[in-house]
Design a protein around this motif. Structure first.
Motif, PDB file in Angstrom:
ATOM      1  N   ALA A   8       7.320  17.061  -3.509  1.00  0.00           N
ATOM      2  CA  ALA A   8       7.822  15.736  -3.867  1.00  0.00           C
ATOM      3  C   ALA A   8       6.829  14.958  -4.711  1.00  0.00           C
ATOM      4  O   ALA A   8       5.613  15.121  -4.588  1.00  0.00           O
ATOM      5  N   TRP A   9       7.400  14.086  -5.563  1.00  0.00           N
ATOM      6  CA  TRP A   9       6.650  13.030  -6.214  1.00  0.00           C
ATOM      7  C   TRP A   9       6.852  11.766  -5.386  1.00  0.00           C
ATOM      8  O   TRP A   9       7.982  11.448  -5.002  1.00  0.00           O
ATOM      9  N   LEU A  10       5.795  11.037  -5.110  1.00  0.00           N
ATOM     10  CA  LEU A  10       5.938   9.749  -4.441  1.00  0.00           C
ATOM     11  C   LEU A  10       6.156   8.667  -5.485  1.00  0.00           C
ATOM     12  O   LEU A  10       5.648   8.749  -6.606  1.00  0.00           O
ATOM     13  N   VAL A  11       6.926   7.657  -5.133  1.00  0.00           N
ATOM     14  CA  VAL A  11       7.159   6.528  -6.026  1.00  0.00           C
ATOM     15  C   VAL A  11       6.179   5.429  -5.641  1.00  0.00           C
ATOM     16  O   VAL A  11       6.286   4.819  -4.585  1.00  0.00           O
ATOM     17  N   GLY A  12       5.214   5.190  -6.496  1.00  0.00           N
ATOM     18  CA  GLY A  12       4.257   4.130  -6.246  1.00  0.00           C
ATOM     19  C   GLY A  12       2.899   4.624  -5.795  1.00  0.00           C
ATOM     20  O   GLY A  12       2.646   5.823  -5.638  1.00  0.00           O
TER      21      GLY A  12
ATOM     22  N   ALA B 218       0.168   7.118  -8.613  1.00  0.00           N
ATOM     23  CA  ALA B 218      -0.191   5.906  -9.341  1.00  0.00           C
ATOM     24  C   ALA B 218       0.885   4.830  -9.222  1.00  0.00           C
ATOM     25  O   ALA B 218       2.054   5.099  -8.916  1.00  0.00           O
ATOM     26  N   PHE B 219       0.474   3.579  -9.470  1.00  0.00           N
ATOM     27  CA  PHE B 219       1.446   2.523  -9.716  1.00  0.00           C
ATOM     28  C   PHE B 219       2.301   2.952 -10.898  1.00  0.00           C
ATOM     29  O   PHE B 219       1.836   3.640 -11.810  1.00  0.00           O
TER      30      PHE B 219
ATOM     31  N   GLY C 116      -3.132   3.679 -13.899  1.00  0.00           N
ATOM     32  CA  GLY C 116      -2.361   3.182 -12.772  1.00  0.00           C
ATOM     33  C   GLY C 116      -2.931   3.526 -11.408  1.00  0.00           C
ATOM     34  O   GLY C 116      -2.276   3.326 -10.394  1.00  0.00           O
ATOM     35  N   ARG C 117      -4.161   4.003 -11.365  1.00  0.00           N
ATOM     36  CA  ARG C 117      -4.774   4.422 -10.099  1.00  0.00           C
ATOM     37  C   ARG C 117      -5.913   3.493  -9.664  1.00  0.00           C
ATOM     38  O   ARG C 117      -6.696   3.848  -8.785  1.00  0.00           O
ATOM     39  N   HIS C 118      -5.992   2.322 -10.290  1.00  0.00           N
ATOM     40  CA  HIS C 118      -7.046   1.378  -9.961  1.00  0.00           C
ATOM     41  C   HIS C 118      -6.437   0.041  -9.545  1.00  0.00           C
ATOM     42  O   HIS C 118      -5.337  -0.313  -9.980  1.00  0.00           O
ATOM     43  N   ILE C 119      -7.161  -0.681  -8.705  1.00  0.00           N
ATOM     44  CA  ILE C 119      -6.661  -1.948  -8.176  1.00  0.00           C
ATOM     45  C   ILE C 119      -7.588  -3.090  -8.585  1.00  0.00           C
ATOM     46  O   ILE C 119      -8.763  -2.874  -8.903  1.00  0.00           O
TER      47      ILE C 119
ATOM     48  N   THR D 218     -12.289  -1.005  -0.773  1.00  0.00           N
ATOM     49  CA  THR D 218     -12.293   0.451  -0.836  1.00  0.00           C
ATOM     50  C   THR D 218     -10.903   0.972  -0.507  1.00  0.00           C
ATOM     51  O   THR D 218     -10.359   0.681   0.574  1.00  0.00           O
ATOM     52  N   VAL D 219     -10.312   1.718  -1.418  1.00  0.00           N
ATOM     53  CA  VAL D 219      -9.001   2.324  -1.149  1.00  0.00           C
ATOM     54  C   VAL D 219      -9.205   3.503  -0.205  1.00  0.00           C
ATOM     55  O   VAL D 219     -10.009   4.402  -0.473  1.00  0.00           O
ATOM     56  N   TRP D 220      -8.434   3.522   0.885  1.00  0.00           N
ATOM     57  CA  TRP D 220      -8.576   4.608   1.855  1.00  0.00           C
ATOM     58  C   TRP D 220      -7.215   5.207   2.166  1.00  0.00           C
ATOM     59  O   TRP D 220      -6.855   6.249   1.647  1.00  0.00           O
ATOM     60  N   ASN D 221      -6.420   4.551   2.986  1.00  0.00           N
ATOM     61  CA  ASN D 221      -5.020   4.951   3.181  1.00  0.00           C
ATOM     62  C   ASN D 221      -4.140   3.848   2.610  1.00  0.00           C
ATOM     63  O   ASN D 221      -4.193   2.709   3.090  1.00  0.00           O
ATOM     64  N   ALA D 222      -3.370   4.162   1.568  1.00  0.00           N
ATOM     65  CA  ALA D 222      -2.574   3.152   0.878  1.00  0.00           C
ATOM     66  C   ALA D 222      -1.153   3.647   0.681  1.00  0.00           C
ATOM     67  O   ALA D 222      -0.931   4.818   0.356  1.00  0.00           O
ATOM     68  N   LEU D 223      -0.188   2.749   0.884  1.00  0.00           N
ATOM     69  CA  LEU D 223       1.218   3.113   0.724  1.00  0.00           C
ATOM     70  C   LEU D 223       1.983   1.966   0.090  1.00  0.00           C
ATOM     71  O   LEU D 223       1.659   0.807   0.287  1.00  0.00           O
TER      72      LEU D 223
END
Length: 365
Positions: free
Chosen positions: A94-98, A109-110, A146-149, A154-159
């Protein structure tokens, strides 16, 4: 059963199956028959930890049922998370959306999704770092991948989900772009010709949501069913209930047949689906799940002392070294059965973070 004065609704059945966890099962008859599960997690409680589905397969993840993920990770709670593609499909990948990250690895990525009638572009994500500090994160548009905030965390578990539906304690259900809403975040159309007059968000459906209290100390997991005597909720109704429960921020996650809440039975330690899936009794294989680890029993650390909140599963570990001084400051190496310090099999570090005195350590495969 419980009263409103006690902070619960009259049709609530509440229990505390694990340290730092309150599980509420709520039934309502208005605006329609509803079966709702709300899990409140104290992010400061000893032993609490998280893990999002890790990257894998030929796309971004390998699809798995929520119950399967709970059992594989030996977690106490698991809930479905991202929207995903392809769907419907028999493809196991699967590809995740977001935006998505698992234990520090950003792998989705966003984006501006194809399902723009339901999912906003660059939907905000909820990040839980290794020390259980949680908060919303947003795309850094100065970086093209799209992979930076923008937040300095620190990005760890993000959904991510379809949209942030509670922002600063207020409902924020997205609108469709039209003459009256030139800044609408959604695109009219889709399979049912959605618009502001007929919004995807206004359809009563099985829903999954996640939220965070204003002080950042409580995480909320939410499901409502559309089977088994429950008729589902609109996203606005979900947002309203999340606010009443104390959520200051909340995301709408994948719903419908994906909605699944699985929990370990604290008496038998068997994993179970606690809601009623509208896909099949075993739940849908989804693109991502969020596992929650909740401490309970104490375990010795090999030096005669005990560390509160340390959960050891001896069937998975051969040896473990943990600093048992007044302040837990470092994790040592875990060796799986059959491995040795000499390295017949690679050792793996405990996935959790170093903690200060009084916090808990979750040790999980």
């Amino acid at each position: 059963m419980a009263t409103r004065a006690a902070g619960l609704w009259a049709a609530d059945a509440a229990d505390r199956p694990f340290r730092g966890v309150t599980h509420i099962f709520r039934t309502e008859t208005a605006p329609r028959n509803l079966h709702i599960h709300i899990v409140k997690i104290d992010l400061t409680a000893p032993g609490i930890g998280f893990k999002l589905t890790p990257p894998g397969g030929k796309l971004e993840t390998v699809r798995q049922t929520t119950l399967g993920f709970l059992r594989e990770e030996h977690a106490q709670i698991a809930i479905n998370a991202h929207f995903f593609l392809p769907f419907p499909s028999s493809n196991p990948d699967a590809w995740l959306v977001g935006f998505a990250a698992s234990e520090g690895k950003v792998y989705s990525a966003f984006e501006k999704p194809a399902q723009s009638y339901a999912i906003v572009a660059d939907a905000p994500a909820l990040n839980i770092d290794a020390a259980n500090h949680a908060g919303m994160v947003h795309r850094d548009r100065a970086v093209a991948d799209g992979r930076h905030i923008v937040e300095r965390v620190t990005v760890w578990n993000a959904l991510a989900g379809s949209a942030e539906i509670v922002t600063n304690g207020v409902k924020t259900i997205p609108r469709y772009e039209d003459g009256q809403n030139p800044g609408g975040l959604l695109t009219p159309g889709g399979p049912n010709h959605y618009s502001n007059a007929k919004s995807w968000y206004d359809v009563p459906q099985a829903r999954t949501a996640i939220g965070l209290s204003r002080d950042g100390r409580t995480l909320f997991l939410f499901t409502v069913d559309v089977r088994g005597g429950s008729a589902g909720m609109t996203v606005g109704e979900v947002a309203g209930m999340m606010i009443r429960e104390g959520a200051f921020e909340a995301l709408n996650l994948d719903g419908g047949g994906s909605t699944t809440l699985a929990m370990e039975n604290p008496a038998t330690h068997a994993g179970e689906i606690v809601n009623v899936s509208s896909d099949n009794p075993g739940g849908r294989a989804v693109g991502s799940n969020l596992a929650v680890f909740a401490g309970g029993e104490q375990a010795g650390c090999g030096t005669g002392c005990e560390v509160p909140g340390v959960r050891i599963r001896p069937q998975f570990f051969e040896t473990i070294g943990v600093d048992c001084h007044a302040r837990l400051s470092i994790f040592q190496t875990v060796f799986f059965p059959g491995s040795t310090a000499g390295g017949r099999r690679p050792a793996r570090r405990i996935r959790q973070h170093a903690v200060a005195q009084g916090d808990g350590v979750q040790v999980a495969q």
